[in-house]
Design a protein around this motif. Structure first.
Motif, short mmCIF file in Angstrom:
data_model
loop_
_atom_site.label_atom_id
_atom_site.label_comp_id
_atom_site.label_asym_id
_atom_site.label_seq_id
_atom_site.Cartn_x
_atom_site.Cartn_y
_atom_site.Cartn_z
N PHE A 175 -45.26 -69.72 -52.07
CA PHE A 175 -44.31 -68.68 -51.74
C PHE A 175 -44.27 -67.61 -52.84
CE2 PHE A 175 -40.09 -68.68 -49.20
CZ PHE A 175 -40.31 -67.36 -48.86
N THR A 176 -44.14 -68.06 -54.11
CA THR A 176 -44.09 -67.12 -55.22
C THR A 176 -45.37 -66.30 -55.31
OG1 THR A 176 -42.80 -68.77 -56.39
CG2 THR A 176 -43.64 -66.96 -57.70
N LEU A 177 -46.52 -66.99 -55.15
CA LEU A 177 -47.80 -66.30 -55.27
C LEU A 177 -47.95 -65.23 -54.19
CD1 LEU A 177 -50.09 -69.29 -56.16
CD2 LEU A 177 -49.51 -67.36 -57.60
N ILE A 178 -47.58 -65.58 -52.95
CA ILE A 178 -47.70 -64.61 -51.86
C ILE A 178 -46.84 -63.39 -52.18
CG2 ILE A 178 -47.08 -64.18 -49.45
CD1 ILE A 178 -47.85 -67.07 -48.87
N LEU A 179 -45.59 -63.64 -52.62
CA LEU A 179 -44.70 -62.52 -52.93
C LEU A 179 -45.26 -61.68 -54.07
CD1 LEU A 179 -40.99 -63.65 -52.76
CD2 LEU A 179 -42.22 -62.03 -51.35
N PHE A 180 -45.79 -62.36 -55.11
CA PHE A 180 -46.29 -61.60 -56.26
C PHE A 180 -47.46 -60.70 -55.86
CE2 PHE A 180 -49.18 -61.05 -59.83
CZ PHE A 180 -48.35 -60.38 -60.70
N PHE A 181 -48.42 -61.28 -55.12
CA PHE A 181 -49.60 -60.48 -54.78
C PHE A 181 -49.26 -59.37 -53.79
CE2 PHE A 181 -51.89 -64.15 -56.55
CZ PHE A 181 -52.59 -63.45 -57.51
N LEU A 182 -48.33 -59.67 -52.86
CA LEU A 182 -47.87 -58.62 -51.95
C LEU A 182 -47.22 -57.48 -52.73
CD1 LEU A 182 -46.17 -60.14 -48.78
CD2 LEU A 182 -48.09 -58.57 -48.93
N GLY A 183 -46.30 -57.83 -53.63
CA GLY A 183 -45.61 -56.83 -54.44
C GLY A 183 -46.58 -56.03 -55.27
N ASN A 184 -47.56 -56.74 -55.83
CA ASN A 184 -48.57 -56.09 -56.66
C ASN A 184 -49.38 -55.09 -55.85
OD1 ASN A 184 -49.37 -55.99 -59.26
ND2 ASN A 184 -51.10 -57.39 -58.98
N TYR A 185 -49.68 -55.49 -54.60
CA TYR A 185 -50.48 -54.62 -53.73
C TYR A 185 -49.66 -53.40 -53.32
CZ TYR A 185 -53.08 -53.17 -49.62
OH TYR A 185 -53.78 -52.44 -48.71
N ILE A 186 -48.38 -53.62 -52.99
CA ILE A 186 -47.55 -52.51 -52.50
C ILE A 186 -47.28 -51.51 -53.62
CG2 ILE A 186 -45.25 -51.92 -51.64
CD1 ILE A 186 -45.34 -54.62 -50.15
N PHE A 187 -46.96 -52.03 -54.83
CA PHE A 187 -46.57 -51.13 -55.90
C PHE A 187 -47.74 -50.59 -56.71
CE2 PHE A 187 -42.56 -53.50 -55.32
CZ PHE A 187 -41.77 -52.42 -55.01
N SER A 188 -48.97 -50.95 -56.33
CA SER A 188 -50.09 -50.47 -57.14
C SER A 188 -50.34 -49.00 -56.86
CB SER A 188 -51.34 -51.29 -56.82
OG SER A 188 -51.71 -51.04 -55.50
N PRO A 189 -50.76 -48.24 -57.89
CA PRO A 189 -51.04 -46.82 -57.67
C PRO A 189 -52.22 -46.66 -56.72
CG PRO A 189 -51.60 -47.50 -59.92
CD PRO A 189 -50.98 -48.67 -59.27
N LYS A 190 -52.23 -45.60 -55.96
CA LYS A 190 -53.27 -45.37 -54.95
C LYS A 190 -54.65 -45.28 -55.60
CE LYS A 190 -51.02 -44.94 -51.02
NZ LYS A 190 -50.12 -46.01 -51.46
N GLN A 191 -55.60 -45.90 -54.93
CA GLN A 191 -56.98 -45.85 -55.43
C GLN A 191 -57.51 -44.43 -55.29
OE1 GLN A 191 -58.85 -48.95 -56.27
NE2 GLN A 191 -56.76 -49.66 -56.44
#
Lengths: 168, 273
Positions: A151-167
Motif C-alpha cells: 500500500f505504502t509503495l503504491i502510494l509513494f510511486f503514484l505520488g512521485n509520478y504525479i508530482f514529478s516535473p514534466k519531461q
C-alpha cells in the motif's frame, strides 16, 4: 527552491497527511499506508547527517503523539534514516563527492525500486513488531507488514509520478 | 584520551543513532505500562485541539449512524423505565426509595471521541473531556450499546482511554442469566470479538447468551451490556475461553459517557482494610 523551506514544507505536509488522512484509511480494518517515511527517501543527501537524523526522529515522534503509540514510529523511522546512507552506497555506488548531485529521479527505476522497497519493508516490519510488542500473533505482524508495505509503495510511486516535473 | 576522542569522531553518527533509538525505546516501554503518566499521548493541548478539529469535520459523514445509535439507546432506556414502573406498581406497600436522589452511585459525563484506534494490539482512544470537566483516571467509558474502555491518562481538556481492545485491559464480566463471572480480555485479532476467560467449569453457557459487566470492580457499574457468545470450545481447558461478539462496532464510535463512581473512595478504603 530553497532547501530549508522545501524540507520544512515536506515535514509538515507528510505529518498532516499521515495523521489526519492516512491513519484513518484502515482498509479491511488493518491495512494502513505509512507514507510519512517518504521524508527519508526525499531528504537531500548531506555530509552532515545530524539534522537529518534529528528531523526524522521528530517526525516519527509527532506521528506518535497523534496516534498514542509511545515511540514506535520514532524508533522505526530513525532506524531506516540511519541505514539509508549504507543502502545508497551499495545500491547506487555513490561516494561522498556525489552527494550534492544525487537525485532519485536521475537513477534507473530498478535501483530506485529496490532502494525504496528495502527501506519500506524494513520500516514496516520494525513498526509492526513494536506495535505488537510480544511474540504472539507473529503471523499477523508479517501479514500486516506485507500488505501495508504494498500500500505504502503504491502510494509513494503514484505520488512521485504525479508530482514529478514534466519531461522535456 | 586521544583514542577516546578519535573513537567518538569515528562513531559519532552511530552513537547518536543509538541515543535516539534509546529515547524512542524508553518511550515505548513507558507507553506499555498502565500506572504512569505518559509523555507521548494525544491529551496535550496541541494534538488534542487538532484532533478535535479533524473529528468535527469527519463527524458529518456518519451523523446518520450516530442518530440510529442514540435512538436505539433511547428505546432501551424507555423499555427499562416501563419495567421499573411495572415493578414499582406491584409492590405498592413498600416504601420506594428514590435512589437517584439519596443514594446515587454513578454519574455520567458526556464526551465525544476525537481519535479512535482498533487495529493495533494495544489501542487507545482520545475524548474531548479532561480534568476541568471532572475526569480522573480509571473511570469507565461506555455508550448506549456497551462498554468501550477505561480512562487512563488525563490532561487538562482531553483524556486518553485504554480501549477494551487492548491487551492490558482486564474487565470483570458475567452472564446475564446467571451470576458466574470471568475476565474479559482481547487477543488482538478481530476487533469485533473479545475473549471471556476463567469462567467456572460448572457454568452452563450456550451460543447467543448475553454477557454484561459484573460490577465487581470499582470502575464499571453492574449490568452494562458487552456482547453475545459466538463460540464455545468443545473441550474444557484450564482457562475456559469463550468468544464474545461485541454489541458495539468499535470502528465507529462517537458519543460516549464517562461513568464516575461516587462511592469509589469508600469501596477502595474497604478493600484496603
Amino acid at each position: 527552491m530553497n532547501k530549508t523551506i522545501y524540507i520544512s514544507l515536506l515535514f509538515i505536509f507528510l505529518l498532516f497527511l499521515q495523521v489526519f488522512i492516512l491513519n484513518n484509511i484502515l482498509y479491511l480494518g488493518y491495512v494502513n499506508p505509512y507514507l510519512y517515511i517518504a521524508f527519508v527517501f526525499l531528504y537531500p543527501l548531506r555530509e552532515n547527517r545530524f539534522p537529518f537524523l534529528i528531523l526524522s526522529f521528530l517526525l516519527g515522534l509527532f506521528v506518535d503523539f497523534f496516534s498514542n503509540s509511545g515511540g514506535v514510529h520514532a524508533f522505526s523511522i530513525v532506524l531506516i534514516a540511519y541505514f539509508r546512507i549504507y543502502l545508497i552506497h551499495s545500491i547506487f555506488k555513490k561516494n561522498t563527492q556525489d552527494y550534492q548531485l544525487f537525485n532519485l529521479r536521475l537513477e534507473s527505476f530498478g535501483n530506485v525500486f529496490n532502494y525504496i522497497t528495502i527501506l519500506t519493508i524494513l520500516h514496516h516490519f520494525i513498526l509492526f513488531t513494536l506495535i505488537n510488542f510480544s511474540f504472539q500473533n507473529f503471523t499477523h505482524v508479517i501479514l500486516n507488514t506485507l500488505l501495508s508495505s504494498v500500500f505504502t509503495l503504491i502510494l509513494f510511486f503514484l505520488g512521485n509520478y504525479i508530482f514529478s516535473p514534466k519531461q522535456q | 584520551m586521544q583514542q577516546l576522542i578519535y573513537f567518538f569522531q569515528k562513531y559519532k553518527y552511530f552513537l547518536f543513532f543509538l541515543l535516539l533509538e534509546f529515547i524512542a525505546f524508553a518511550l515505548i516501554i513507558n507507553n506499555n505500562s498502565f500506572h504512569k503518566s505518559k509523555f507521548v499521548s494525544s491529551t496535550n493541548g496541541i494534538t488534542g485541539g487538532l484532533l478535535d478539529t479533524s473529528s468535527e469535520i469527519s463527524d458529518y459523514f456518519n451523523l446518520e449512524t450516530q442518530n440510529q445509535v442514540l435512538v436505539e439507546e433511547n428505546i432501551r432506556l424507555k423499555n427499562l423505565l416501563e419495567q421499573l414502573q411495572v415493578s414499582s406498581d406491584s409492590i405498592l406497600e413498600t416504601t420506594i426509595i428514590d435512589s437517584t436522589k439519596y443514594n446515587q452511585h454513578f454519574t455520567n459525563i458526556n464526551a465525544k471521541i476525537t481519535a479512535n484506534q482498533y487495529h493495533k494490539a494495544n489501542n487507545f482512544l482520545t475524548i474531548n473531556r479532561g480534568t476541568k470537566h471532572g475526569i480522573t483516571t480509571e473511570m469507565a467509558v461506555i455508550n448506549g450499546k456497551g462498554i468501550i474502555g477505561i480512562t487512563e491518562n488525563v490532561g487538562n481538556g482531553h483524556s486518553r482511554i485504554q480501549s477494551l481492545l487492548n491487551r492490558h485491559s482486564k474487565i470483570n464480566a458475567r452472564f446475564k442469566n446467571s451470576n458466574y463471572f470471568g475476565t474479559l480480555e482481547w487477543d488482538g485479532k478481530d476487533y469485533n470479538t473479545v475473549q471471556l476467560k476463567d469462567i467456572p467449569r460448572q457454568a452452563v453457557s450456550k451460543i447467543g447468551d448475553t454477557i454484561i459487566t459484573g460490577g465487581m470492580s470499582t470502575i464499571f457499574p453492574e449490568g452494562i451490556l458487552i456482547g453475545t457468545i459466538i463460540n464455545i470450545p468443545e473441550k474444557h481447558t484450564a482457562s475456559n475461553t469463550l468468544d464474545v461478539k461485541l454489541f458495539n462496532d468499535m470502528s465507529n464510535l462517537n458519543q460516549v459517557y464517562v461513568v464516575k463512581n461516587l462511592h469509589k473512595k469508600e469501596l477502595q478504603n474497604l478493600s484496603n482494610e
